[in-house]
Design a protein around this motif. Structure first.
Motif, PDB file in Angstrom:
ATOM      1  N   TRP A   1       0.882  -1.161   0.000  1.00  5.49           N
ATOM      2  CA  TRP A   1       0.000   0.000   0.000  1.00  5.49           C
ATOM      3  C   TRP A   1       0.917   1.208   0.000  1.00  5.49           C
ATOM      4  CZ3 TRP A   1      -4.487   1.334  -1.436  1.00  5.49           C
ATOM      5  CH2 TRP A   1      -5.208   2.385  -0.863  1.00  5.49           C
ATOM      6  N   ALA A   2       0.960   1.943  -1.121  1.00  6.21           N
ATOM      7  CA  ALA A   2       1.999   2.949  -1.294  1.00  6.21           C
ATOM      8  C   ALA A   2       1.456   4.187  -1.994  1.00  6.21           C
ATOM      9  CB  ALA A   2       3.155   2.359  -2.110  1.00  6.21           C
ATOM     10  N   GLU A   3       2.224   5.258  -1.913  1.00  2.31           N
ATOM     11  CA  GLU A   3       1.894   6.484  -2.636  1.00  2.31           C
ATOM     12  C   GLU A   3       2.128   6.288  -4.128  1.00  2.31           C
ATOM     13  OE1 GLU A   3       0.770   9.404  -1.431  1.00  2.31           O
ATOM     14  OE2 GLU A   3       0.676   8.701   0.650  1.00  2.31           O
ATOM     15  N   ALA A   4       1.277   6.935  -4.936  1.00  6.77           N
ATOM     16  CA  ALA A   4       1.413   6.888  -6.392  1.00  6.77           C
ATOM     17  C   ALA A   4       0.920   8.215  -6.953  1.00  6.77           C
ATOM     18  CB  ALA A   4       0.614   5.727  -6.972  1.00  6.77           C
ATOM     19  N   PRO A   5       1.388   8.598  -8.130  1.00  2.00           N
ATOM     20  CA  PRO A   5       0.922   9.866  -8.726  1.00  2.00           C
ATOM     21  C   PRO A   5      -0.572   9.818  -9.028  1.00  2.00           C
ATOM     22  CG  PRO A   5       2.908   9.046  -9.827  1.00  2.00           C
ATOM     23  CD  PRO A   5       2.427   7.943  -8.945  1.00  2.00           C
ATOM     24  N   ASP A   6      -1.254  10.933  -8.804  1.00  2.00           N
ATOM     25  CA  ASP A   6      -2.665  11.013  -9.167  1.00  2.00           C
ATOM     26  C   ASP A   6      -2.807  10.900 -10.685  1.00  2.00           C
ATOM     27  OD1 ASP A   6      -3.155  11.433  -6.527  1.00  2.00           O
ATOM     28  OD2 ASP A   6      -3.817  13.516  -6.731  1.00  2.00           O
ATOM     29  N   PRO A   7      -3.718  10.047 -11.177  1.00  2.00           N
ATOM     30  CA  PRO A   7      -3.928   9.969 -12.624  1.00  2.00           C
ATOM     31  C   PRO A   7      -4.685  11.193 -13.125  1.00  2.00           C
ATOM     32  CG  PRO A   7      -5.489   8.552 -11.489  1.00  2.00           C
ATOM     33  CD  PRO A   7      -4.570   9.110 -10.432  1.00  2.00           C
ATOM     34  N   VAL A   8      -4.463  11.539 -14.385  1.00  5.36           N
ATOM     35  CA  VAL A   8      -5.101  12.706 -14.998  1.00  5.36           C
ATOM     36  C   VAL A   8      -5.918  12.227 -16.196  1.00  5.36           C
ATOM     37  CG1 VAL A   8      -4.735  14.926 -16.139  1.00  5.36           C
ATOM     38  CG2 VAL A   8      -3.225  14.212 -14.267  1.00  5.36           C
ATOM     39  N   PRO A   9      -7.209  12.527 -16.237  1.00  7.67           N
ATOM     40  CA  PRO A   9      -8.035  12.053 -17.348  1.00  7.67           C
ATOM     41  C   PRO A   9      -7.694  12.762 -18.651  1.00  7.67           C
ATOM     42  CG  PRO A   9      -9.311  13.517 -15.946  1.00  7.67           C
ATOM     43  CD  PRO A   9      -8.000  13.298 -15.245  1.00  7.67           C
ATOM     44  N   GLY A  10      -7.589  11.968 -19.735  1.00  5.62           N
ATOM     45  CA  GLY A  10      -7.354  12.531 -21.051  1.00  5.62           C
ATOM     46  C   GLY A  10      -8.659  12.718 -21.797  1.00  5.62           C
ATOM     47  N   THR A  11      -8.568  12.873 -23.090  1.00  6.73           N
ATOM     48  CA  THR A  11      -9.748  13.108 -23.915  1.00  6.73           C
ATOM     49  C   THR A  11     -10.740  11.951 -23.803  1.00  6.73           C
ATOM     50  OG1 THR A  11      -8.453  14.426 -25.477  1.00  6.73           O
ATOM     51  CG2 THR A  11     -10.564  13.545 -26.258  1.00  6.73           C
ATOM     52  N   GLY A  12     -11.983  12.268 -23.458  1.00  5.64           N
ATOM     53  CA  GLY A  12     -13.024  11.254 -23.346  1.00  5.64           C
ATOM     54  C   GLY A  12     -12.935  10.416 -22.085  1.00  5.64           C
ATOM     55  N   GLU A  13     -12.039  10.766 -21.181  1.00  5.55           N
ATOM     56  CA  GLU A  13     -11.842   9.976 -19.970  1.00  5.55           C
ATOM     57  C   GLU A  13     -12.447  10.658 -18.746  1.00  5.55           C
ATOM     58  OE1 GLU A  13      -7.785   7.490 -20.969  1.00  5.55           O
ATOM     59  OE2 GLU A  13      -7.602   9.419 -19.930  1.00  5.55           O
ATOM     60  N   VAL A  14     -12.674   9.838 -17.709  1.00  4.13           N
ATOM     61  CA  VAL A  14     -13.297  10.285 -16.473  1.00  4.13           C
ATOM     62  C   VAL A  14     -12.406   9.898 -15.302  1.00  4.13           C
ATOM     63  CG1 VAL A  14     -15.262   9.873 -14.941  1.00  4.13           C
ATOM     64  CG2 VAL A  14     -15.646  10.156 -17.395  1.00  4.13           C
ATOM     65  N   LEU A  15     -12.280  10.789 -14.342  1.00  4.52           N
ATOM     66  CA  LEU A  15     -11.551  10.474 -13.118  1.00  4.52           C
ATOM     67  C   LEU A  15     -12.541   9.976 -12.081  1.00  4.52           C
ATOM     68  CD1 LEU A  15      -8.788  10.592 -11.639  1.00  4.52           C
ATOM     69  CD2 LEU A  15      -9.464  12.865 -10.818  1.00  4.52           C
ATOM     70  N   VAL A  16     -12.262   8.807 -11.522  1.00  6.20           N
ATOM     71  CA  VAL A  16     -13.166   8.165 -10.572  1.00  6.20           C
ATOM     72  C   VAL A  16     -12.477   8.034  -9.214  1.00  6.20           C
ATOM     73  CG1 VAL A  16     -14.480   6.070 -10.046  1.00  6.20           C
ATOM     74  CG2 VAL A  16     -14.314   6.878 -12.416  1.00  6.20           C
ATOM     75  N   ARG A  17     -13.170   8.479  -8.162  1.00  9.10           N
ATOM     76  CA  ARG A  17     -12.710   8.168  -6.811  1.00  9.10           C
ATOM     77  C   ARG A  17     -13.232   6.780  -6.476  1.00  9.10           C
ATOM     78  NH1 ARG A  17     -10.253  10.718  -3.148  1.00  9.10           N
ATOM     79  NH2 ARG A  17     -10.605  12.757  -4.138  1.00  9.10           N
ATOM     80  N   VAL A  18     -12.318   5.838  -6.348  1.00  7.08           N
ATOM     81  CA  VAL A  18     -12.689   4.426  -6.203  1.00  7.08           C
ATOM     82  C   VAL A  18     -13.224   4.160  -4.806  1.00  7.08           C
ATOM     83  CG1 VAL A  18     -11.847   2.048  -6.314  1.00  7.08           C
ATOM     84  CG2 VAL A  18     -10.965   3.769  -7.920  1.00  7.08           C
ATOM     85  N   ARG A  19     -14.359   3.517  -4.750  1.00 11.19           N
ATOM     86  CA  ARG A  19     -14.947   3.089  -3.484  1.00 11.19           C
ATOM     87  C   ARG A  19     -14.725   1.606  -3.232  1.00 11.19           C
ATOM     88  NH1 ARG A  19     -17.934   6.490  -0.010  1.00 11.19           N
ATOM     89  NH2 ARG A  19     -18.279   8.493  -1.036  1.00 11.19           N
ATOM     90  N   ALA A  20     -14.677   0.809  -4.305  1.00 17.34           N
ATOM     91  CA  ALA A  20     -14.533  -0.640  -4.152  1.00 17.34           C
ATOM     92  C   ALA A  20     -13.913  -1.217  -5.421  1.00 17.34           C
ATOM     93  CB  ALA A  20     -15.888  -1.289  -3.892  1.00 17.34           C
ATOM     94  N   ALA A  21     -13.145  -2.295  -5.242  1.00 21.30           N
ATOM     95  CA  ALA A  21     -12.497  -2.956  -6.378  1.00 21.30           C
ATOM     96  C   ALA A  21     -12.449  -4.454  -6.109  1.00 21.30           C
ATOM     97  CB  ALA A  21     -11.081  -2.412  -6.590  1.00 21.30           C
TER      98      ALA A  21
END
Length: 314
Positions: A13-33
């Motif tokens: 469980w580690a730090e990682a860069p925040d992803p950035v949405p590109g064209t046609g993409e959506v940024l999702v705050r994940v609740r479950a996987a």
């Protein structure tokens, strides 16, 4: 953000860069996987993520809330509850998904159920209906029916009016799988005698061959989407010819954008309406905090579960 990260074939469980949405993409705050076999294989070094997906963050399915929109993304708004199949990166606090791959989360699904829905039900629906055309009244055998894809396949086949036989190794799960719509639930060694079948959905692999050919009805179809118990086998091509049988095989993860978008649209049209009425459900074996992913992967590897193991973000 923080994410489940693969380092030296182990997860952290580690730090990682925040992803950035590109064209046609959506940024999702994940609740479950949800955890899937491909995630474990990726950690072990056997199943790398497809190009464009994070190489070191597993996770093929996720559910969460839209918190950002890339250029040209208009299908969803911030705050919408969504779920999706992704090439990887689902086991993180944030993830980027193309809007055409997203499914709306019905109100009937909790976050933990939604987190284990997209990959399993999309895989099962695509395999049974898009690939081998299962139809009403046909006899179908679903191998490994207690797993995530297996429980989805049983429900989808039953909802379509098929006659469902399910193979389940643990007798303790037979009644539950029957309650999902299977007319017969048998031990793996007994499936041939329970045949013949118009369609066989193979989620296990080598141990079920050559029995699959023996149990296949004339003009029957075998669909291979899982080989966790072994990828290699021998079969008689003469026996297959005499049955006029068909063997198909497929994966979902590495398909191009358009094919995944088609699969998502099929889910919206044909599957989500049944979820909204409560006719389809997501059995969840256990949930773990995402920070305890190592323990969750260990539980997944133990086998003997019924349904999904799901990671929950804090």
């Amino acid at each position: 953000m923080r994410a489940v990260t693969i380092r030296d074939k182990a997860i952290h469980w580690a730090e990682a860069p925040d992803p950035v949405p590109g064209t046609g993409e959506v940024l999702v705050r994940v609740r479950a996987a949800g955890i899937n076999a491909a995630d474990r294989l990726q950690v072990m070094g056997f199943y790398p993520a497809p190009p464009g997906s994070p190489a070191d963050i597993p996770g093929l399915e996720l559910a969460g809330e839209v918190v950002g929109l890339g250029p040209g993304a208009t299908a969803f708004a911030e705050g919408d509850r969504v779920m999706a199949v992704v090439g990887g990166g689902g086991m993180a606090e944030l993830a980027v998904v193309h809007e055409r791959h997203l499914l709306p989360v019905p109100e009937s699904l909790s976050w933990e159920q939604a987190g284990g829905f997209a990959e399993t039900f999309t895989t099962a629906h695509d395999a049974l209906f898009s690939q081998v055309g299962l139809s009403m009244g046909e006899r179908v055998c679903i191998h490994g029916a207690a797993g995530g894809v297996g429980t989805a396949a049983v429900q989808l086949a039953a909802a379509a009016g098929a006659q469902v036989t399910a193979t389940v190794r643990n007798p303790e799960h037979h009644d539950t799988v029957a309650s999902l719509g299977a007319q017969r639930v048998v031990l793996p060694e007994d499936f041939v005698d329970a045949g013949p079948y118009d369609v066989i959905l193979e989620l296990v692999g080598a141990p079920n061959w050559p029995g699959n050919i023996t149990a296949l009805a004339t003009w029957g179809r075998i669909m291979v989407i899982g080989v966790g118990a072994g990828p290699k086998t021998e079969l008689s091509l003469v026996d297959l010819m005499q049955k006029r049988g068909t063997i198909r095989a497929s994966t979902l993860r590495s398909r191009p954008l358009e094919e995944k978008a088609d699969a998502a649209q099929a889910m919206i049209r044909h599957v989500l309406p049944h979820v909204e009425t409560g006719a389809l459900t997501v059995p969840v074996e256990a949930t773990f905090p995402m920070a305890d992913a190592e323990a969750a992967f260990d539980r997944f590897a133990e086998g003997g579960k019924l349904g999904k193991i799901v990671l929950l973000a804090s």
